[in-house]
Enzyme design. Structure first.
Site, PDB file in Angstrom:
ATOM      1  N   TYR A  27       0.823  -1.209   0.000  1.00  0.00           N
ATOM      2  CA  TYR A  27       0.000   0.000   0.000  1.00  0.00           C
ATOM      3  C   TYR A  27       0.859   1.262   0.000  1.00  0.00           C
ATOM      4  O   TYR A  27       1.778   1.408   0.808  1.00  0.00           O
ATOM      5  CB  TYR A  27      -0.893  -0.024   1.233  1.00  0.00           C
ATOM      6  CG  TYR A  27      -2.056   0.930   1.212  1.00  0.00           C
ATOM      7  CD1 TYR A  27      -3.126   0.745   0.342  1.00  0.00           C
ATOM      8  CD2 TYR A  27      -2.109   2.012   2.089  1.00  0.00           C
ATOM      9  CE1 TYR A  27      -4.217   1.595   0.337  1.00  0.00           C
ATOM     10  CE2 TYR A  27      -3.195   2.870   2.097  1.00  0.00           C
ATOM     11  CZ  TYR A  27      -4.240   2.659   1.209  1.00  0.00           C
ATOM     12  OH  TYR A  27      -5.316   3.521   1.225  1.00  0.00           O
ATOM     13  N   SER A  48       1.571  -7.988   1.473  1.00  0.00           N
ATOM     14  CA  SER A  48       0.515  -7.103   1.940  1.00  0.00           C
ATOM     15  C   SER A  48      -0.462  -6.798   0.802  1.00  0.00           C
ATOM     16  O   SER A  48      -1.089  -7.711   0.269  1.00  0.00           O
ATOM     17  CB  SER A  48       1.131  -5.832   2.539  1.00  0.00           C
ATOM     18  OG  SER A  48       0.159  -5.099   3.246  1.00  0.00           O
ATOM     19  N   GLN A  49      -0.629  -5.524   0.401  1.00  0.00           N
ATOM     20  CA  GLN A  49      -1.481  -5.244  -0.747  1.00  0.00           C
ATOM     21  C   GLN A  49      -1.030  -6.064  -1.951  1.00  0.00           C
ATOM     22  O   GLN A  49      -1.857  -6.591  -2.703  1.00  0.00           O
ATOM     23  CB  GLN A  49      -1.435  -3.756  -1.090  1.00  0.00           C
ATOM     24  CG  GLN A  49      -2.214  -3.387  -2.346  1.00  0.00           C
ATOM     25  CD  GLN A  49      -2.094  -1.918  -2.682  1.00  0.00           C
ATOM     26  OE1 GLN A  49      -3.006  -1.146  -2.411  1.00  0.00           O
ATOM     27  NE2 GLN A  49      -0.975  -1.510  -3.270  1.00  0.00           N
ATOM     28  N   ASP A  53       0.399  -9.785  13.707  1.00  0.00           N
ATOM     29  CA  ASP A  53       0.209  -8.772  12.673  1.00  0.00           C
ATOM     30  C   ASP A  53      -1.030  -7.928  12.997  1.00  0.00           C
ATOM     31  O   ASP A  53      -2.152  -8.425  12.942  1.00  0.00           O
ATOM     32  CB  ASP A  53       0.048  -9.456  11.318  1.00  0.00           C
ATOM     33  CG  ASP A  53       0.043  -8.493  10.146  1.00  0.00           C
ATOM     34  OD1 ASP A  53      -0.142  -7.281  10.373  1.00  0.00           O
ATOM     35  OD2 ASP A  53       0.223  -8.960   9.010  1.00  0.00           O
ATOM     36  N   HIS A  65       3.617  -7.342  10.824  1.00  0.00           N
ATOM     37  CA  HIS A  65       3.297  -7.288   9.399  1.00  0.00           C
ATOM     38  C   HIS A  65       4.521  -7.495   8.503  1.00  0.00           C
ATOM     39  O   HIS A  65       4.383  -7.686   7.302  1.00  0.00           O
ATOM     40  CB  HIS A  65       2.611  -5.960   9.069  1.00  0.00           C
ATOM     41  CG  HIS A  65       1.922  -5.955   7.747  1.00  0.00           C
ATOM     42  ND1 HIS A  65       1.023  -6.934   7.373  1.00  0.00           N
ATOM     43  CD2 HIS A  65       2.002  -5.097   6.689  1.00  0.00           C
ATOM     44  CE1 HIS A  65       0.581  -6.687   6.162  1.00  0.00           C
ATOM     45  NE2 HIS A  65       1.166  -5.583   5.719  1.00  0.00           N
TER      46      HIS A  65
END
Length: 343
Positions: A111, A202-203, A290, A319
């Site tokens: 992100y 992640s994203q 996370d 994360h």
């Protein structure tokens, strides 16, 4: 399924711990399968979206980059047609002098990250892969999000951009770009079209999962690290950090009649609904501490994934997941499945 420290049990945090070890017991995580809430026209929506993007046409353009100061890889600036044929930027890195066809990894980014500069992306080409790093529209430096005439780049705010309807939602455009990246690399002479893998953190992990589903049959594997964009309802309810709170803030500051429509829009982009539509082998990872992508939301999609799957469980990770150790595991996993360079 594998875990780097075995099968962890839930532990009771002390008073100073702000993030619990996991939001569920490990035993509950490995069986967690929330009810699906996908809309009836889910498949038709994505078939129409991708058909329109492909019909828009456009060419893949590669331009050699010679001032990188790198001696072991070749670098090309890439522009390929994405949503509505709009150009999406990327870097293509290959081992110096390679002629192919090479196994290929497409990297999607976290992100508010863009493609940055080529020196950020040396692991895969150094290991013998062709490597496409896709810039993220609106988030990166070189791919504006031109929807409705807005070409500005900014930090954050993407979670609610166009959330009034699935047709307008930002991630409709980004998911389409990600699928079109697969179309783009499969047509390159240096790429082995039968060994194209999608990957991300992640994203980027959420995009890899979505692409494995939406381009099923066109990708040979997926690397899905600490994936974002999973199990939206639970994520919005319990995530204290990261982008999910943007949605909670939006709903907190708008009238209550927005809630149902908001989650209806999100249902078209939820990894839980996409996971069962993917058949390529996948390697997931999750951090049990996370606070950005809670482990239950990762397992919600992992447990429904339609292809062969493995997951690396990082018991005390936040994360960041397994970091560089996870990267090594990815290279091993690709070789184990015949998706790495041939000897």
């Amino acid at each position: 399924m594998s875990a780097n420290t075995g099968s962890p049990d839930r532990r009771v945090p002390d008073e100073e711990t702000t993030v619990p070890l996991t939001d569920m017991s490990y035993q509950d995580l490995v069986t967690y399968r929330p009810a699906l809430t996908e809309p009836a026209d889910f498949d038709a929506f994505w078939e129409r979206t991708l058909a329109e993007a492909r019909a828009a046409g456009g060419e893949v353009r590669l331009t050699p980059v010679t001032d990188t100061l790198l001696t072991t890889v070749d670098v090309h600036d890439v522009r390929f047609p994405g949503w509505r044929g709009e150009p999406v930027a990327g870097w293509l890195l290959t081992p110096r002098g390679a002629t192919g066809p090479l196994p290929t990894v497409i990297e999607y980014l976290g992100y508010s990250r863009g493609r940055d500069i080529p020196t950020e992306w040396l692991v895969y080409p150094s290991a013998g892969f062709a490597y496409l790093v896709m810039d993220t529209r609106g988030q990166g430096h070189d791919t504006p999000d031109q929807h409705e005439g807005s070409a500005s780049q900014w930090y954050g705010g993407f979670m609610t951009k166009g959330i009034d309807a699935p047709e307008n939602y930002y991630y409709r455009r980004l998911f389409t770009d990600a699928v079109r990246a697969v179309d783009a690399v499969r047509g390159l002479d240096i790429v082995d079209a039968d060994r194209v893998v999608v990957a991300g953190n992640s994203q980027g992990g959420g995009l890899a999962l979505a692409t494995a589903a939406l381009a099923d049959g066109l990708v040979a594997g997926a690397i899905v690290n600490v994936p974002f964009l999973q199990h939206f309802r639970r994520s919005v309810e319990i995530s204290p950090l990261g982008p999910y709170p943007e949605i909670a803030s939006y709903l907190r500051t708008h009238s209550r009649d927005k809630v149902e429509q908001t989650f209806r829009t999100l249902s078209y982009f939820d990894g839980v609904h996409l996971a069962g539509r993917a058949s390529a082998p996948a390697l997931f990872s999750v951090g049990l501490m996370d606070p950005v992508c809670p482990p239950s939301t990762v397992f919600a999609s992992y447990n429904r994934y339609g292809g062969q799957k493995d997951i690396e469980v990082w018991e005390f990770a936040d994360h960041a997941g397994g970091g560089s150790t996870q990267v090594r595991r990815q290279l091993e996993w690709l070789r184990e499945r015949g998706l790495g360079p041939k000897s």
